[in-house]
Motif scaffolding. Structure first.
Motif, PDB file in Angstrom:
ATOM      1  N   MET A 152      29.277   3.267  -4.864  1.00 27.16           N
ATOM      2  CA  MET A 152      27.845   3.042  -4.659  1.00 27.16           C
ATOM      3  C   MET A 152      27.544   1.566  -4.476  1.00 27.16           C
ATOM      4  O   MET A 152      26.793   1.177  -3.617  1.00 27.16           O
ATOM      5  N   THR A 153      28.174   0.712  -5.301  1.00 32.73           N
ATOM      6  CA  THR A 153      27.969  -0.728  -5.181  1.00 32.73           C
ATOM      7  C   THR A 153      28.431  -1.230  -3.831  1.00 32.73           C
ATOM      8  O   THR A 153      27.804  -2.078  -3.209  1.00 32.73           O
ATOM      9  N   ALA A 154      29.559  -0.651  -3.352  1.00 34.12           N
ATOM     10  CA  ALA A 154      30.080  -1.070  -2.053  1.00 34.12           C
ATOM     11  C   ALA A 154      29.072  -0.772  -0.953  1.00 34.12           C
ATOM     12  O   ALA A 154      28.904  -1.540  -0.019  1.00 34.12           O
ATOM     13  N   LEU A 155      28.386   0.383  -1.062  1.00 34.18           N
ATOM     14  CA  LEU A 155      27.395   0.721  -0.053  1.00 34.18           C
ATOM     15  C   LEU A 155      26.273  -0.297  -0.016  1.00 34.18           C
ATOM     16  O   LEU A 155      25.762  -0.651   1.039  1.00 34.18           O
ATOM     17  N   LEU A 156      25.876  -0.779  -1.174  1.00 31.53           N
ATOM     18  CA  LEU A 156      24.769  -1.713  -1.258  1.00 31.53           C
ATOM     19  C   LEU A 156      25.140  -3.087  -0.722  1.00 31.53           C
ATOM     20  O   LEU A 156      24.278  -3.859  -0.326  1.00 31.53           O
ATOM     21  N   GLU A 157      26.435  -3.419  -0.724  1.00 32.99           N
ATOM     22  CA  GLU A 157      26.861  -4.771  -0.377  1.00 32.99           C
ATOM     23  C   GLU A 157      27.316  -4.911   1.072  1.00 32.99           C
ATOM     24  O   GLU A 157      27.465  -6.017   1.566  1.00 32.99           O
ATOM     25  N   ILE A 207      20.664  17.999   0.756  1.00 31.17           N
ATOM     26  CA  ILE A 207      20.214  17.551  -0.558  1.00 31.17           C
ATOM     27  C   ILE A 207      20.130  16.025  -0.568  1.00 31.17           C
ATOM     28  O   ILE A 207      19.171  15.434  -1.065  1.00 31.17           O
ATOM     29  N   VAL A 208      21.123  15.362   0.028  1.00 28.85           N
ATOM     30  CA  VAL A 208      21.161  13.902   0.072  1.00 28.85           C
ATOM     31  C   VAL A 208      21.152  13.435   1.520  1.00 28.85           C
ATOM     32  O   VAL A 208      21.890  13.941   2.355  1.00 28.85           O
ATOM     33  N   GLY A 209      20.308  12.459   1.803  1.00 28.97           N
ATOM     34  CA  GLY A 209      20.219  11.908   3.145  1.00 28.97           C
ATOM     35  C   GLY A 209      18.981  11.026   3.251  1.00 28.97           C
ATOM     36  O   GLY A 209      18.204  10.922   2.303  1.00 28.97           O
ATOM     37  N   ASP A 266      27.532  11.379  -2.767  1.00 31.78           N
ATOM     38  CA  ASP A 266      26.426  12.331  -2.872  1.00 31.78           C
ATOM     39  C   ASP A 266      26.206  12.763  -4.317  1.00 31.78           C
ATOM     40  O   ASP A 266      25.069  12.861  -4.788  1.00 31.78           O
ATOM     41  N   LEU A 267      27.293  13.045  -5.020  1.00 34.83           N
ATOM     42  CA  LEU A 267      27.181  13.473  -6.415  1.00 34.83           C
ATOM     43  C   LEU A 267      26.554  12.373  -7.270  1.00 34.83           C
ATOM     44  O   LEU A 267      25.730  12.640  -8.155  1.00 34.83           O
ATOM     45  N   LYS A 268      26.917  11.117  -7.006  1.00 34.14           N
ATOM     46  CA  LYS A 268      26.338   9.997  -7.758  1.00 34.14           C
ATOM     47  C   LYS A 268      24.843   9.878  -7.485  1.00 34.14           C
ATOM     48  O   LYS A 268      24.050   9.636  -8.400  1.00 34.14           O
ATOM     49  N   ILE A 269      24.460  10.037  -6.227  1.00 33.14           N
ATOM     50  CA  ILE A 269      23.043   9.936  -5.873  1.00 33.14           C
ATOM     51  C   ILE A 269      22.247  11.060  -6.536  1.00 33.14           C
ATOM     52  O   ILE A 269      21.140  10.839  -7.047  1.00 33.14           O
ATOM     53  N   ILE A 270      22.811  12.278  -6.551  1.00 38.23           N
ATOM     54  CA  ILE A 270      22.129  13.402  -7.197  1.00 38.23           C
ATOM     55  C   ILE A 270      21.930  13.131  -8.681  1.00 38.23           C
ATOM     56  O   ILE A 270      20.839  13.334  -9.234  1.00 38.23           O
TER      57      ILE A 270
END
Length: 221
Positions: A1-6, A144-146, A204-208
């Protein structure tokens, strides 16, 4: 998740929308969540539907056209939380969000309290109004996620921002768990694009899971 933000976002993409394929794991996850959530939520959904009919004249569900996968329109389902007599709010909300483009200011929710039915604010605060979108997930025009489908049209976006429409829109997404209304419009779109480029089952699981945390935190504010 952090990688996505950076990860940086390039802003010179072509105006055309490249449709990314739907991973098989994503459809399996979507249908699994729908299958598990429907029987659990059914009593609540029925109770909310009955309540809306009792306190306000009009339909229980609010149907609205939104831009989705590949820039195509689809009908989104929500519980109605506003009076039927409220007119022009769609165009007003579209203009409100679009006006934040390039300003560098967070996109706060507009004050719609005078248009809400009794209890509509609580239904929105708990995001219960979004639950009928499980129908959209089942039909396959949402996940569910998007990226969240909003009221802005394709012409409201810069060409590089259209990449967010390359994947299915979702009930929740990366920017919803990364600052939500504290983010600028550009930051929201960049997070949508990062998600579109780097989808994964773990992500996706982390976002949920983070969505539940955000809902609890927002409710306690």
């Amino acid at each position: 998740m952090t990688a996505l933000l950076e990860m940086p976002i390039a802003t010179d993409a072509a105006p055309s929308i490249e449709r990314r394929s739907h991973p098989s794991w994503k459809r399996i996850l979507d249908l699994s969540v729908v299958a598990m959530a429907t029987p659990i939520l059914a009593p609540l959904l029925v109770a909310v539907a009955v309540y809306i009919r009792l306190v306000s004249k009009g339909p229980v569900l609010f149907l609205q056209s939104r831009v989705g996968y590949g820039g195509e329109f689809f009908t989104i389902y929500k519980f109605r939380t506003m009076h039927v007599s409220s007119r022009g709010r769609d165009c007003g909300h579209r203009s409100y969000v679009a006006a934040h483009a390039g300003t560098g200011t967070p996109v706060k929710k507009p004050d719609l309290r005078h248009e809400l039915i009794p209890g509509g604010g609580l239904i929105r605060k708990l995001s219960i109004d979004e639950f009928p979108q499980l129908i959209n997930v089942f039909l396959g025009n949402m996940s569910i996620v998007g990226p969240r489908p909003d009221l802005m049209q394709l012409e409201d976006y810069q060409p590089w921002q259209l990449e967010r429409f390359g994947v299915l829109p979702g009930m929740t997404g990366l920017w919803q768990v990364s600052g939500k209304n504290e983010l600028t419009l550009e930051e929201m779109i960049e997070l949508d694009i990062r998600y579109a480029r780097h989808r994964s089952l773990a992500g996706d699981l982390k976002i949920i899971l983070k969505t539940f945390v955000v809902l609890i935190f927002d409710f306690n504010e």
